[in-house]
Each structure stands twice: as C-alpha cells, then as structure tokens.
Design a protein around this motif. Structure first.
Motif, PDB file in Angstrom:
ATOM      1  N   ILE A 110       0.634   0.293  -1.416  1.00  0.00           N
ATOM      2  CA  ILE A 110      -0.305  -0.545  -0.266  1.00  0.00           C
ATOM      3  C   ILE A 110      -0.886   0.326   0.587  1.00  0.00           C
ATOM      4  CG2 ILE A 110      -0.247  -2.544   0.856  1.00  0.00           C
ATOM      5  CD1 ILE A 110       2.281  -3.467   0.065  1.00  0.00           C
ATOM      6  N   LYS A 141       3.013  -8.077   6.810  1.00  0.00           N
ATOM      7  CA  LYS A 141       2.589  -9.565   6.384  1.00  0.00           C
ATOM      8  C   LYS A 141       3.006  -9.760   5.006  1.00  0.00           C
ATOM      9  CE  LYS A 141      -1.385 -12.585   6.113  1.00  0.00           C
ATOM     10  NZ  LYS A 141      -2.853 -12.967   6.167  1.00  0.00           N
ATOM     11  N   TRP A 142       2.702  -8.797   4.079  1.00  0.00           N
ATOM     12  CA  TRP A 142       3.095  -9.042   2.785  1.00  0.00           C
ATOM     13  C   TRP A 142       4.148  -8.051   2.317  1.00  0.00           C
ATOM     14  CZ3 TRP A 142       0.664 -13.264   1.461  1.00  0.00           C
ATOM     15  CH2 TRP A 142      -0.442 -13.411   1.996  1.00  0.00           C
ATOM     16  N   GLN A 189       7.512  -2.970  -1.858  1.00  0.00           N
ATOM     17  CA  GLN A 189       7.275  -2.389  -0.577  1.00  0.00           C
ATOM     18  C   GLN A 189       6.535  -3.467   0.255  1.00  0.00           C
ATOM     19  OE1 GLN A 189       3.219   0.710  -0.210  1.00  0.00           O
ATOM     20  NE2 GLN A 189       4.845   1.452  -1.568  1.00  0.00           N
ATOM     21  N   ALA A 208      -3.039  -3.369  -3.227  1.00  0.00           N
ATOM     22  CA  ALA A 208      -1.552  -2.940  -3.577  1.00  0.00           C
ATOM     23  C   ALA A 208      -2.416  -2.487  -4.890  1.00  0.00           C
ATOM     24  CB  ALA A 208      -0.810  -4.192  -3.634  1.00  0.00           C
ATOM     25  N   SER A 240       3.513  -4.319   2.950  1.00  0.00           N
ATOM     26  CA  SER A 240       2.378  -3.810   3.726  1.00  0.00           C
ATOM     27  C   SER A 240       2.438  -3.360   5.112  1.00  0.00           C
ATOM     28  CB  SER A 240       1.444  -5.036   3.598  1.00  0.00           C
ATOM     29  OG  SER A 240       1.650  -6.206   4.503  1.00  0.00           O
ATOM     30  N   ARG A 241       1.570  -2.601   5.540  1.00  0.00           N
ATOM     31  CA  ARG A 241       1.760  -1.816   6.952  1.00  0.00           C
ATOM     32  C   ARG A 241       1.433  -2.862   7.912  1.00  0.00           C
ATOM     33  NH1 ARG A 241      -0.506   4.416   5.602  1.00  0.00           N
ATOM     34  NH2 ARG A 241      -0.393   3.881   3.243  1.00  0.00           N
ATOM     35  N   ASP A 242       0.766  -3.931   7.837  1.00  0.00           N
ATOM     36  CA  ASP A 242       0.717  -4.990   8.826  1.00  0.00           C
ATOM     37  C   ASP A 242       1.933  -5.715   8.776  1.00  0.00           C
ATOM     38  OD1 ASP A 242       0.126  -6.503   6.523  1.00  0.00           O
ATOM     39  OD2 ASP A 242      -1.544  -7.199   7.068  1.00  0.00           O
ATOM     40  N   LEU A 257      -4.830  -8.161  -1.821  1.00  0.00           N
ATOM     41  CA  LEU A 257      -3.682  -8.965  -1.146  1.00  0.00           C
ATOM     42  C   LEU A 257      -4.342 -10.389  -0.602  1.00  0.00           C
ATOM     43  CD1 LEU A 257      -1.669  -6.226   0.177  1.00  0.00           C
ATOM     44  CD2 LEU A 257      -0.996  -7.593  -1.709  1.00  0.00           C
ATOM     45  N   THR A 300      -4.870  -0.134   5.213  1.00  0.00           N
ATOM     46  CA  THR A 300      -5.509  -1.179   5.707  1.00  0.00           C
ATOM     47  C   THR A 300      -4.784  -2.797   5.327  1.00  0.00           C
ATOM     48  OG1 THR A 300      -6.977  -1.598   3.915  1.00  0.00           O
ATOM     49  CG2 THR A 300      -7.875  -0.189   5.722  1.00  0.00           C
ATOM     50  N   SER A 301      -3.664  -2.678   4.711  1.00  0.00           N
ATOM     51  CA  SER A 301      -2.912  -3.753   4.084  1.00  0.00           C
ATOM     52  C   SER A 301      -3.845  -4.782   3.183  1.00  0.00           C
ATOM     53  CB  SER A 301      -2.144  -4.602   5.420  1.00  0.00           C
ATOM     54  OG  SER A 301      -1.582  -3.626   5.773  1.00  0.00           O
ATOM     55  N   THR A 302      -4.643  -4.262   2.599  1.00  0.00           N
ATOM     56  CA  THR A 302      -5.797  -5.088   1.697  1.00  0.00           C
ATOM     57  C   THR A 302      -5.490  -4.936   0.304  1.00  0.00           C
ATOM     58  OG1 THR A 302      -7.576  -3.484   2.039  1.00  0.00           O
ATOM     59  CG2 THR A 302      -7.354  -5.107   3.695  1.00  0.00           C
TER      60      THR A 302
END
Length: 334
Positions: A158, A119-120, A113, A165, A115-117, A180, A161-163
């Motif tokens: 995730i 980045k990951w 998966q 998982a 992250s929604r930003d 994360l 806020t993409s922080t």
C-alpha cells in the motif's frame, strides 16, 4: 568464615565491584525483557515463540489452519497472525506472546497489510482469488468491499498516501492496482512468472516485484496513469520476499531456490551483497541494531540467524513444518 580485610583502597574496589555487579544485573534484566521472535509454522497451524537470549523455542501457540503472514497493528499493541485456511486472525501480545483474541469470518487472509493512514486493512485471498478491503476503527474490522482478482493473489504493498494497494497475482502473472477510495481495480500489468512480494521505492513511484518463478526482481514505474516495466535486477532463482534493511538505503530479497539473500541498493537498484542461507529462505526480519537478519528456512523447519558482517549463519533454531512469516518487536525500521 574468613573476615573481610579493608585496606585504604578497599572502599574504591568495593564500589567498583558493586558497579560491575549492578551492570551485570542491568544486562540480565535488559536481556530478560527482550521481546520474542514469532515464527509461523504454516503446515502445523502453530506459532513458534523463540527466546532471543537462549535461542530456544519457548512455546508453540495453536492458530487457525495455514498461518502464513504476520503484521503489526498500528498502535503496536498487537501482532496479527493471518490464518488463511482457518478464515481467522489471531491477535498476540508482541512482548508476552499471550493470545489476546481471535477474529473469525476473515475469509482466506493469506497476506495482510494496513494502510499508513490506519484507515484500511487489506487482505489477499490466495486460494479464493479475491482482495478484501476492511475499514479499521482502531479495534474492529468491517468488510467494505470484496474485489474479484486474477488467479492466486499473493502479496500486497500500500503506497504512502494510502490511496493505492498493489497486489501480485501468483498464477495469472499479473500486478494489479486497487484504488482504496473507489475500491475498484485501476489497472492490470503482466509480470514475469509467479510474482510474489512487492516493495515500493523512490516515494512509491517505483515498485520492486520478486519473481518466485524466475531468477530476479522486476522494476515497474507506477508514477503515471499506466505502469511501465523499466528493468530487472538479477538476484537468484526463486526471488520471493522483501525486508527493508533499516538503513534507509537498501532492501533484502530472499531467493528461495538459490538459497541466498541479496541486498539491493535503493538508489542504483543493483545488488550490492549476497548472503548464503540454506533450506529455502523465505520471510525475514532485521534486528533493531541492523546487524542480524532472521530468516525462515522454509524447507528445513528452522529459523536461520544471519550475522550480516560476517555473511554467515551463526545459528539455526528448530521450529515447525514449513515456517513462513517471522517477526519481532525488537526490529529495525521497516
């Protein structure tokens, strides 16, 4: 040859005929342009490419061993097949099914998966008991951290806020939260037997966890520093995978042992409908108009197509052994 006789009304009739033919041509072009469905055949190390117009298998694409799950790149230019026993990712063109590239050295990517930003990129190593966090620059993956987990990490969610998982541990019956930013485990929470897929609701303050070893979905409050089990939703034996219905109001869960799909209302967190699907229903996708559910029948080597209005399986398409993930670009909102 019989000559065409024009009457006073012929021009208008001829124009109507041309318009009708034009419409038919437009429909044919539109149908021809519909993107395919992809079905992962876990025991055959292949992907079946399904034509959604003729409902036939157009081709099978070889992959690495044990392709289980499939996921879209953030730019929607590639769909990624995770080959868990092949330690690789196969990138496919979502419209043409062309193999774009294969990335090796991704160890045991069972579930995956972004992250929604964007980045990951996170993978769960189902057989090797770890979670990998990769940084993503829009093209390449770089391993940032490998985190030892409980037994048999299964599915990932995730948060918005993409922080964080969240990952289920299938054989140690746990739910863990991975930070994360610090790339450490925040907490562990016991679950029911064989937790599988996860779905976040109520702005990710609440998590739904399917219990493949049970007969329903557990509900966890994760808004605070420590999680709390706040309820359970009876759905059917072998509750496994989730798929948002695309209406913003409900989510589907597959009950693999019960041979059914349940629809859960996101506000009340109660089952509002059930759909019989044979052959061990597993992963799902939803058509763009929200009228059709595509389900892999894991034990029957078929893709089942469900008409949601009539609650019936309208067709089944033969695919490979142990079909798992299913995906199409022509989908409802996830």
């Amino acid at each position: 040859m019989i000559p065409l006789r024009l009457t006073a009304s012929s021009p208008s009739r001829f124009a109507a005929l041309l318009l009708a033919l034009s419409g038919l041509c437009s429909l044919a072009v539109s149908a021809a342009e519909r993107p395919p469905l992809f079905v992962l055949n876990s025991l055959d190390a292949t992907v079946s490419v399904i034509d959604p117009v003729t409902w036939t298998e157009k081709q099978r694409i070889p992959t690495g061993k044990e392709p289980h799950h499939i996921y879209m790149t953030p730019d929607e230019k590639s769909v990624i097949v995770a080959n868990s026993a092949g330690d690789s990712l196969t990138f496919l063109n979502p419209r043409t099914a062309e193999v774009q590239r294969v990335v090796y050295g991704i160890i045991d990517p069972y579930q995956l998966q972004f992250s929604r930003d964007m980045k990951w990129f996170v993978t769960a190593a189902n057989r090797l008991n770890h979670v990998d966090i990769y940084s993503w620059d829009g093209k390449d993956l770089k391993l940032a951290k490998r985190i030892a987990t409980g037994k048999t990490p299964s599915h990932i969610w995730i948060d918005a806020t993409s922080t964080v998982a969240y990952v289920t541990m299938q054989d140690s019956d746990e739910l863990i939260a991975v930070d994360l930013r610090t790339q450490t485990i925040r907490w562990r929470m016991p679950t029911g037997p064989m937790p599988a897929d996860i779905f976040g609701v109520h702005n990710d303050r609440t998590l739904l966890v399917g219990l493949t070893g049970g007969d329903g979905v557990q509900v966890f409050d994760v808004a605070g520093a420590q999680p709390k089990l706040i309820g359970q939703i009876p759905t059917g034996k072998g509750a496994h995978a989730f798929r948002a219905a695309g209406d913003g109001r409900s989510v589907f869960v597959s009950n693999r042992v019960a041979n059914s799909i349940s629809r859960i209302d996101l506000q009340s967190l109660k089952v509002t409908d059930n759909y019989p699907v044979p052959g061990g229903p597993d992963c799902m996708d939803v058509s763009a108009d929200g009228k059709t559910l595509y389900v892999t029948s894991r034990w029957a080597k078929k893709l089942s197509v469900v008409d949601l209005a009539s609650h019936t399986v309208t067709r089944q398409v033969n695919v490979g052994r142990s079909p798992h993930g299913v995906w199409t670009l022509d989908h409802a909102n996830r």
